[in-house]
Design an enzyme around this catalytic site. Structure first.
Site, PDB file in Angstrom:
ATOM      1  N   ASP A   1      -8.051  -5.261   0.509  1.00 16.84           N
ATOM      2  CA  ASP A   1      -8.012  -6.456  -0.869  1.00 16.84           C
ATOM      3  C   ASP A   1      -7.901  -7.569  -1.134  1.00 16.84           C
ATOM      4  O   ASP A   1      -8.698  -8.909  -1.321  1.00 16.84           O
ATOM      5  CB  ASP A   1      -7.706  -5.225  -2.138  1.00 16.84           C
TER       6      ASP A   1
ATOM      7  N   HIS B   1       1.031  -1.038  -0.146  1.00 18.55           N
ATOM      8  CA  HIS B   1       0.049   0.010   0.094  1.00 18.55           C
ATOM      9  C   HIS B   1       0.509   1.089  -0.348  1.00 18.55           C
ATOM     10  O   HIS B   1       2.057   1.254   0.709  1.00 18.55           O
ATOM     11  CB  HIS B   1      -0.794   0.280   1.386  1.00 18.55           C
TER      12      HIS B   1
HETATM   13  N1  ACO Z   1       4.329  -7.649  -4.493  1.00 18.56           N
HETATM   14  C1  ACO Z   1       5.535  -7.837  -4.666  1.00 18.56           C
HETATM   15  N2  ACO Z   1       6.394  -6.505  -4.703  1.00 18.56           N
HETATM   16  C2  ACO Z   1       5.269  -5.421  -4.053  1.00 18.56           C
HETATM   17  C3  ACO Z   1       4.302  -5.543  -4.031  1.00 18.56           C
HETATM   18  C4  ACO Z   1       4.147  -6.783  -4.078  1.00 18.56           C
HETATM   19  N3  ACO Z   1       2.448  -6.642  -4.119  1.00 18.56           N
HETATM   20  N4  ACO Z   1       3.800  -3.629  -3.989  1.00 18.56           N
HETATM   21  C5  ACO Z   1       5.131  -3.174  -3.822  1.00 18.56           C
HETATM   22  N5  ACO Z   1       6.066  -3.592  -4.257  1.00 18.56           N
HETATM   23  C6  ACO Z   1       7.498  -3.572  -3.864  1.00 18.56           C
HETATM   24  C7  ACO Z   1       8.224  -2.994  -5.503  1.00 18.56           C
HETATM   25  O1  ACO Z   1       7.920  -3.506  -6.266  1.00 18.56           O
HETATM   26  C8  ACO Z   1       9.373  -2.312  -4.836  1.00 18.56           C
HETATM   27  O2  ACO Z   1      10.427  -2.930  -5.175  1.00 18.56           O
HETATM   28  P1  ACO Z   1      11.379  -1.951  -5.069  1.00 18.56           P
HETATM   29  O3  ACO Z   1      12.187  -0.780  -3.513  1.00 18.56           O
HETATM   30  O4  ACO Z   1      12.713  -2.827  -4.831  1.00 18.56           O
HETATM   31  O5  ACO Z   1      11.929  -1.605  -6.319  1.00 18.56           O
HETATM   32  C9  ACO Z   1       8.654  -1.815  -3.388  1.00 18.56           C
HETATM   33  O6  ACO Z   1       7.899  -2.982  -2.873  1.00 18.56           O
HETATM   34  C10 ACO Z   1       7.517  -0.300  -3.462  1.00 18.56           C
HETATM   35  O7  ACO Z   1       7.314  -0.552  -4.165  1.00 18.56           O
HETATM   36  P2  ACO Z   1       6.251   0.413  -5.289  1.00 18.56           P
HETATM   37  O8  ACO Z   1       5.589   0.558  -6.454  1.00 18.56           O
HETATM   38  O9  ACO Z   1       6.599   1.729  -4.937  1.00 18.56           O
HETATM   39  O10 ACO Z   1       4.848   0.987  -4.266  1.00 18.56           O
HETATM   40  P3  ACO Z   1       3.765   1.891  -4.570  1.00 18.56           P
HETATM   41  O11 ACO Z   1       3.359   2.695  -3.337  1.00 18.56           O
HETATM   42  O12 ACO Z   1       3.945   2.884  -5.352  1.00 18.56           O
HETATM   43  O13 ACO Z   1       2.264   0.723  -4.887  1.00 18.56           O
HETATM   44  C11 ACO Z   1       0.686  -0.775  -4.589  1.00 18.56           C
HETATM   45  C12 ACO Z   1       1.843   0.331  -3.717  1.00 18.56           C
HETATM   46  C13 ACO Z   1       0.199  -0.180  -6.083  1.00 18.56           C
HETATM   47  C14 ACO Z   1      -0.770  -0.383  -3.808  1.00 18.56           C
HETATM   48  C15 ACO Z   1       1.312  -1.317  -4.368  1.00 18.56           C
HETATM   49  O14 ACO Z   1       2.171  -1.888  -3.273  1.00 18.56           O
HETATM   50  C16 ACO Z   1       1.156  -2.655  -5.478  1.00 18.56           C
HETATM   51  O15 ACO Z   1       1.558  -3.258  -7.021  1.00 18.56           O
HETATM   52  N6  ACO Z   1       0.278  -3.851  -4.500  1.00 18.56           N
HETATM   53  C17 ACO Z   1      -0.452  -5.160  -4.956  1.00 18.56           C
HETATM   54  C18 ACO Z   1      -1.761  -4.378  -6.225  1.00 18.56           C
HETATM   55  C19 ACO Z   1      -2.653  -3.981  -4.636  1.00 18.56           C
HETATM   56  O16 ACO Z   1      -3.425  -4.772  -4.251  1.00 18.56           O
HETATM   57  N7  ACO Z   1      -3.011  -3.155  -5.012  1.00 18.56           N
HETATM   58  C20 ACO Z   1      -3.900  -2.623  -4.423  1.00 18.56           C
HETATM   59  C21 ACO Z   1      -3.397  -0.953  -2.769  1.00 18.56           C
HETATM   60  S1  ACO Z   1      -5.067  -1.127  -1.909  1.00 18.56           S
HETATM   61  C22 ACO Z   1      -6.476   0.189  -2.772  1.00 18.56           C
HETATM   62  O17 ACO Z   1      -6.167   0.503  -3.612  1.00 18.56           O
HETATM   63  C23 ACO Z   1      -7.643  -0.626  -2.612  1.00 18.56           C
END
Ligand code: ACO
Length: 430
Positions: free
Chosen positions: A364, A307
């Site tokens: 979720d 998140h």
């Molecule tokens: N699985 C694996 N790795 C992940 C995940 C994941 N679900 N989420 C983040 N990471 C990693 C990224 O690759 C990144 O790694 P790095 O630092 O080595 O490059 C690090 O964690 C930070 O991730 P960001 O993409 O910078 O985080 P951001 O805040 O931009 O994204 C998000 C947040 C979109 C929710 C992301 O965690 C994701 O895609 N999760 C899966 C989708 C999801 O569950 N969405 C629902 C969110 S809740 C809602 O909207 C109601």
């Protein structure tokens, strides 16, 4: 200590004192409004990770401590003691209602559960297998065309009327998506029923038999609706505000929010979680998927994990996880997928990759499991999220309309394209 931050342009030595503003809670913010005027510069913040787009008094969340509050009330207390319509009232009006206000509110919402009869025809224009979120974005926008009596967005009464219409009609509009995809006749609302029961009645009843939803199912949906009602300046809410800032029709603003919520990085994640769990199939394959999620060359991510704001735990996920366990026990449902989900959660939470990046299960991850246990098709999950979130979107839109800083939202950019060059006739190009 002065409440300012000094920004120095090291190229010229020019300085700007920026006021630092502290809200009720949370990190202070630097007011950079004069940055362009005084120093001739903009800021660059892709994904708005450190940018506050507005002042808001609706929802507060603390990602480090795992706190979520609406109008100051902790989500745990609302989840335990309130109901969805009361939370809607709280979001829209700013205070919990008295009994008289609550009765009036419930009656007012009931006045708006019907949709114009002609609107039903819109659904039949969609392909039989259309994703219900595409239908929702279309039909919610279409609702605008039926209400010419409350289009003055500067009139508080018109705004409140629109909020009541949106909240009242969303269950009806959402239920029709399901009925259309299932080849079932549309069902009118019955206002003797509560908000959630009415939604279930319109969605799941059959003309050929009596329908009485299970109390456990009503409770679970009520809880999910409360937990999804608002969540501060997320992507879909910011979209609603941005569209609203252009003084667009509020139904069209909500449709823009629906389009944004659809994405699997946002509300679409609940559907994507179920697809992922189906793909995993059984516990023996979990490690393979964890390894894929960690592989930077693989775009796969663990759906329902991570998140932007919550870096400790998502308080909604904590509440819903418990509810999910209780529901499965009460319904006596044995979902093999649930076992896979619990094992996936355990393995991920012990893995350094997820620990270091503070990636925890979000709301979720569990909401899809509850919907699955209630036999709701996965394509409807995000529609139900949109239904619940419409109250938050309306509250945020109404707040925007009353904001003394109201201006059209217009971000700037850092241009990195080609420098000026002269047009070359097509015959001269290589
Ligand atoms: N699985 C694996 N790795 C992940 C995940 C994941 N679900 N989420 C983040 N990471 C990693 C990224 O690759 C990144 O790694 P790095 O630092 O080595 O490059 C690090 O964690 C930070 O991730 P960001 O993409 O910078 O985080 P951001 O805040 O931009 O994204 C998000 C947040 C979109 C929710 C992301 O965690 C994701 O895609 N999760 C899966 C989708 C999801 O569950 N969405 C629902 C969110 S809740 C809602 O909207 C109601």
């Amino acid at each position: 200590m002065s409440d300012t931050v000094t920004i120095t342009d090291n190229r010229t030595g020019k300085q700007l004192e920026c006021p630092v503003i502290q809200g009720t809670y949370g990190q202070p913010v630097i007011d950079t409004k004069l940055l362009h005027k005084e120093l001739g510069m903009f800021t660059l913040d892709p994904g708005f990770s450190t940018t506050s787009s507005c002042r808001s008094a609706i929802t507060y969340l603390d990602g480090e401590k795992g706190v979520l509050m609406h109008r100051g009330y902790p989500i745990e207390q609302l989840a335990e003691n309130s109901n969805y319509l009361e939370v809607c009232y709280l979001l829209i009006h700013g205070e919990l209602p008295s009994q008289v206000q609550m009765d009036e509110w419930e009656n007012a919402i009931k006045m708006h559960t019907m949709t114009h009869e002609h609107l039903s025809r819109f659904y039949t224009g969609y392909r039989y297998d259309a994703h219900p979120m595409s239908i929702m974005a279309g039909v919610v926008s279409a609702v605008a065309s039926y209400y010419h009596d409350a289009t003055d967005i500067r009139n508080p009464e018109h705004r409140l009327m629109t909020a009541k219409r949106v909240i009242g009609k969303m269950p009806n509009l959402a239920s029709k998506c399901y009925r259309f995809a299932s080849g079932l006749p549309f069902v009118y609302p019955h206002n003797s029923l509560g908000f959630v029961e009415n939604f279930m009645h319109m969605t799941f009843s059959r003309p050929s038999e009596d329908y009485e939803p299970l109390p456990a199912a009503i409770r679970a949906l009520e809880l999910l609706f409360i937990l999804h009602a608002d969540h501060e300046q997320n992507a879909s809410t910011s979209t609603v505000r941005l569209a609203g800032s252009a003084e667009s029709n509020p139904f069209a603003c909500i449709a823009a929010g629906i389009a944004t919520l659809w994405g699997k990085a946002h509300g679409g994640a609940n559907e994507a979680v179920i697809q992922m769990l189906e793909e995993i199939g059984d516990a023996s394959k979990i490690q393979k998927f964890i390894d894929r999620a960690k592989d930077k060359n693989d775009p796969f991510r663990l759906m329902g994990f991570g998140h932007r704001v919550y870096k400790n735990h998502d308080p909604r996920a904590t509440i819903i996880r418990q509810a999910c366990h209780e529901l499965l026990k009460e319904l006596d449902v044995n979902l093999p997928m649930f076992e896979v989900a619990m094992e996936l959660e355990r393995i991920a939470l012990e893995d350094d990759y997820f620990i270091e990046r503070k990636l925890y299960p979000n709301v979720d991850f569990y909401s899809g499991l509850i919907y699955q246990a209630l036999k709701i098709p996965s394509a409807m999950f995000t529609v139900m999220f949109a239904l619940a979130r419409s109250a938050g979107w309306m509250a945020q839109w109404m707040e925007l309309m009353e904001d003394e800083d109201f201006r059209i939202g217009r971000p700037r950019q850092l241009y990195i394209g080609p420098a000026k060059r002269d047009y070359v006739d097509i015959s001269q190009r290589s």
